[in-house]
Design an enzyme around this catalytic site. Structure first.
Site, PDB file in Angstrom:
ATOM      1  N   ASP A  47     -26.922 -47.990   5.122  1.00  0.00           N
ATOM      2  CA  ASP A  47     -26.458 -49.181   4.221  1.00  0.00           C
ATOM      3  C   ASP A  47     -24.726 -49.670   4.252  1.00  0.00           C
ATOM      4  O   ASP A  47     -24.159 -49.345   5.629  1.00  0.00           O
ATOM      5  CB  ASP A  47     -26.164 -48.495   2.657  1.00  0.00           C
ATOM      6  CG  ASP A  47     -26.222 -49.236   1.773  1.00  0.00           C
ATOM      7  OD1 ASP A  47     -26.666 -50.339   1.574  1.00  0.00           O
ATOM      8  OD2 ASP A  47     -26.717 -48.727   0.781  1.00  0.00           O
ATOM      9  N   ASP A  80     -33.519 -52.965  -4.240  1.00  0.00           N
ATOM     10  CA  ASP A  80     -32.710 -52.031  -4.544  1.00  0.00           C
ATOM     11  C   ASP A  80     -34.152 -52.347  -5.856  1.00  0.00           C
ATOM     12  O   ASP A  80     -34.404 -51.623  -6.739  1.00  0.00           O
ATOM     13  CB  ASP A  80     -31.709 -52.353  -5.328  1.00  0.00           C
ATOM     14  CG  ASP A  80     -30.752 -51.465  -4.191  1.00  0.00           C
ATOM     15  OD1 ASP A  80     -31.494 -50.889  -3.212  1.00  0.00           O
ATOM     16  OD2 ASP A  80     -29.942 -52.150  -4.683  1.00  0.00           O
TER      17      ASP A  80
HETATM   18  C1  GLA Z   1     -27.243 -49.870  -2.340  1.00  0.00           C
HETATM   19  C2  GLA Z   1     -28.806 -49.732  -1.549  1.00  0.00           C
HETATM   20  C3  GLA Z   1     -28.900 -48.584  -2.733  1.00  0.00           C
HETATM   21  C4  GLA Z   1     -28.411 -47.518  -3.329  1.00  0.00           C
HETATM   22  C5  GLA Z   1     -27.080 -47.617  -3.185  1.00  0.00           C
HETATM   23  C6  GLA Z   1     -26.036 -46.438  -3.012  1.00  0.00           C
HETATM   24  O1  GLA Z   1     -26.798 -50.640  -3.654  1.00  0.00           O
HETATM   25  O2  GLA Z   1     -29.111 -50.517  -1.884  1.00  0.00           O
HETATM   26  O3  GLA Z   1     -30.351 -47.914  -2.148  1.00  0.00           O
HETATM   27  O4  GLA Z   1     -27.894 -46.527  -1.623  1.00  0.00           O
HETATM   28  O5  GLA Z   1     -26.206 -49.088  -2.557  1.00  0.00           O
HETATM   29  O6  GLA Z   1     -24.333 -46.976  -3.718  1.00  0.00           O
END
Ligand code: GLA
Length: 700
Positions: free
Chosen positions: A444, A504
């Site tokens: 990420d 997301d």
């Molecule tokens: C980001 C990612 C999510 C999740 C969060 C965790 O927003 O896109 O899918 O993994 O971080 O903090």
């Protein structure tokens, strides 16, 4: 001086260049494959006009390397300085080399002390790959302020363009408009491609589409300039490149700099364009794609548990996941250091004793015993001010001396241009992968890069170096590129990753649009696609399990919700769709994607054809203005072949009672490809938030 012509052919594409030693290089033809007998001199003559009043006496030819010389007024492909002084360049073709379907054209400017090579190559899917390279042939340092990866004089038939913008949870919004009169100028400044930005572009000539992309995971710039000053020849100029701050890239004498790769594909329509990019991704971009096994169904802990992690809770989640047919269990954020919320501990990549008193071992063992493999979330490039790492190395983050260290999501960015920072991160990640059986990392990147502190280019190079080193040490580990959803998706990262997280936003209505936009460039097997909870945590919208599951099936399917909080009926419905996904993934992930057209803009249709099978998705996102929606016309079939058409169950409870002849749809209707593509299928597509899967099989 004599103009020579070079012709390069793809399967359906011909590229003709006009090259003049001591002069310019231009693109004469980029489009439909020309007959072998085509006279290239006649082709050149047919597109050459006489000079107009008030044009330079010798009209400039910006061609493959536009410069501000001879009266051309557009953005130049390169800007260089020596000793701080801008150089007025005059690059001229010195030689070229043709190698199969590729060409390298060398331009020299001895007075500037530099040499530029333009490399264009036609590869699988008729995708044209382009990059530029510059060498400092002088004996003092050369400052490089700009170098486009691609300069394309746009064939004049392209009159419209689609550019992209986006925000968190609403990636890749399309904006279509005329190229004239004012063109387009974009530059990203957040250190990554972003949720839809300067790295993606479509040009349109009626149905025909040209797609352009920059394979680079950092900042990018893009200009498309109509020939407004009248000093060119009427064509627009498209430039794309990586972006950095002036004064931050200097070439020592004798050294060279190469841009990332830009890619262009041309196709008769947007479905064929998607197929061209997918063919290129599959054969030339994705790591060892031919060796990939079936894309496993994920269950990700994030929307199920958030930061509320415990050994027992995760084991319970894994057990209910296995019961649905899940094949990979992914532990998301919250497993390390003191990370009990998103304000702390990034950088402390050590398993939390508080959450896992006996380490990750027991959870992983249980996941394996349940027949799944195990995946883990990491965000290596970041550091929380509230972390052991930051306390030990406050100077390791990107910062400007004496300035405020502004945070985003409570975090700072590590300076990956520093070898000791990369070594630390490699040590942490390598240790995790050595000590645990981890099959997949969700990598990420949750904030913008500011201040860039002069590292806009170097930060991305450092990211690639770290990722490459880790992959070399652990080649069997699959990696996903996530950046708050789809904030870092590009062909550069995808030469190193196996999956991206497109958004997301798991709300199926939003996700349908987002998937349709990404799949213009990326094949379904890399597009993570999860069934989320209802109501959706981002939009608040409630949707049925049937609708969520059908939409999620058209990608690399997963679940991001707690099965324990679903009703028995919902679990059954989800398990049935997971089983359908397993039946159809070899088609979805190897086939040709077709974007289906429908007169109701609230109907999204997609279809994948592969060998003797095809699967389509038809989804209704808003209430139809008609009682009887227009039939859905399929695409990509053999007109004379006969197909057995079924609607795989389960069927949406909301729509099934509008279905005439359910038994016929169960047993299969036999129709020709011609009938399916012209007349189509009259499905009950009227109720919002319903979807149908349509399965086709060729019969002898
Ligand atoms: C980001 C990612 C999510 C999740 C969060 C965790 O927003 O896109 O899918 O993994 O971080 O903090």
């Amino acid at each position: 001086m004599r103009v020579e012509f070079v012709r390069l052919d793809g399967e359906r594409l011909t590229l003709v260049l006009a090259l003049e030693k001591g002069g310019a290089a231009d693109c004469l033809h980029l489009g439909a494959r020309l007959p072998a007998s085509e006279c290239l001199a006649a082709l050149a003559a047919a597109r050459t006009r006489g000079r107009h009043e008030s044009q330079p006496d010798v009209p400039p030819c910006p061609g493959l390397l536009p410069e501000r010389k001879a009266g051309w007024g557009g953005t130049p492909a390169l800007e260089i300085r020596r000793g701080g002084a801008q150089i007025a360049t005059d690059f001229r073709v010195s030689e070229w080399e043709v190698d199969g379907s590729g060409i390298a054209v060398t331009f020299a400017d001895p007075a500037a002390g530099a040499e530029v090579i333009v490399r264009w190559q036609i590869s699988a899917g008729d995708v044209l790959r382009a990059r530029l390279e510059i060498t400092n042939t002088g004996d003092t340092p050369l400052e490089l302020d700009r170098l486009a990866a691609l300069a394309l004089p746009v064939p004049a038939r392209f009159t419209e363009m689609t550019s992209y913008s986006g925000r968190w949870a609403a990636e890749m919004q399309e904006h279509r408009r005329a190229i004239r009169p004012d063109g387009l100028r974009r530059e990203s400044t957040i250190g990554k491609p972003g949720f839809g930005g300067a790295g993606w572009l479509l040009l349109h000539a009626g149905q025909e589409a040209l797609g352009a992309h920059l394979g680079w995971s950092g900042d990018a710039w893009l200009t498309i300039e109509p020939d407004a000053q009248g000093a060119g020849d009427g064509r627009a100029m498209l430039l794309m490149g990586a972006a950095w701050d002036a004064g931050t890239v200097t070439l020592a004498p004798g050294t060279r700099f190469e841009t990332p790769e830009a890619v262009i594909a041309l196709a008769p329509d947007r479905s064929a364009l998607a197929q061209a990019f997918h063919a290129h991704m599959r054969s030339g971009v994705l790591p060892a794609r031919a060796a990939w096994g079936a894309r496993k169904v994920h269950l990700n802990s994030w929307e199920a548990l958030g930061f509320d992690l415990s050994d027992a809770g995760l084991i319970a989640l894994a057990e209910s996941a296995a019961g649905l047919g899940i094949e990979r269990f992914v532990l998301d954020d919250g497993w390390f250091g003191g990370r009990r919320n998103d304000g702390t501990s990034l950088g402390d990549w050590f398993v939390s004793d508080a959450v896992f008193p006996q380490g990750l071992g027991p959870l992983i063992a249980r996941v394996h015993a349940l027949g799944m493999d195990f995946g883990l979330w990491v965000e290596p490039e970041m550091v929380s001010p509230e972390s052991d790492l930051y306390r030990a190395h406050p100077d390791w983050c990107l910062h400007a001396e004496g300035r405020e260290r502004a945070t985003m999501r409570g975090q700072l960015v590590l300076d990956l241009t520093r070898a000791e920072v990369r070594d630390y991160l490699f040590g942490c990640l390598d240790g995790l992968l050595r000590d645990h059986a981890i099959a997949y990392l969700k990598w990420d990147h949750n904030r913008d890069l500011f201040p860039a502190a002069g590292q806009r280019l170097g930060q991305t190079e450092g990211f690639y170096a770290l990722l490459d080193r880790l992959r070399a040490a652990h080649p069997q580990v699959e990696i996903e590129s996530c950046s708050s959803g789809g904030g870092r998706i590009d062909f550069g990262v995808l030469t190193r990753c196996h999956r991206v997280w497109p958004s997301d936003n798991n709300d199926p209505i939003e996700r349908l649009r987002i998937m349709r936009a990404w799949s213009q460039f990326l094949p379904l097997e890399v597009l993570g696609s999860h069934v989320g909870p209802s109501p959706n945590p981002i939009t608040g919208r409630r949707t049925t399990m049937d609708f969520r599951a059908k939409v999620a099936l058209f990608g690399h399917m997963g679940v991001e919700a707690d099965p324990a909080r679903m009703s028995e009926k919902e679990r059954e419905c989800l398990a049935a769709h997971i089983a359908l996904y397993k039946d159809w993934r070899s088609v979805l992930h190897n086939g040709a994607l077709h974007r289906l057209a429908h007169p109701d803009p609230n109907v999204t249709g997609m279809m994948v054809t592969h060998c003797d099978k095809a699967l389509a998705l038809a989804a209704q996102t808003a209430f139809s203005p008609e009682f009887d929606a227009a039939p859905l016309r399929l695409a990509g079939l053999e007109p004379q072949a006969r197909y057995r058409v079924t609607l795989p169950e389960p069927w949406s409870p909301k729509a099934r009672h509008y279905l005439a002849n359910p038994d016929a749809w169960r047993n299969g209707l036999v129709l020709s490809g011609a009938a399916l593509m012209t007349q189509g299928l009259a499905l009950p597509l009227t109720h919002p938030e319903t979807a149908w899967l349509i399965a086709l099989e060729t019969i002898a």
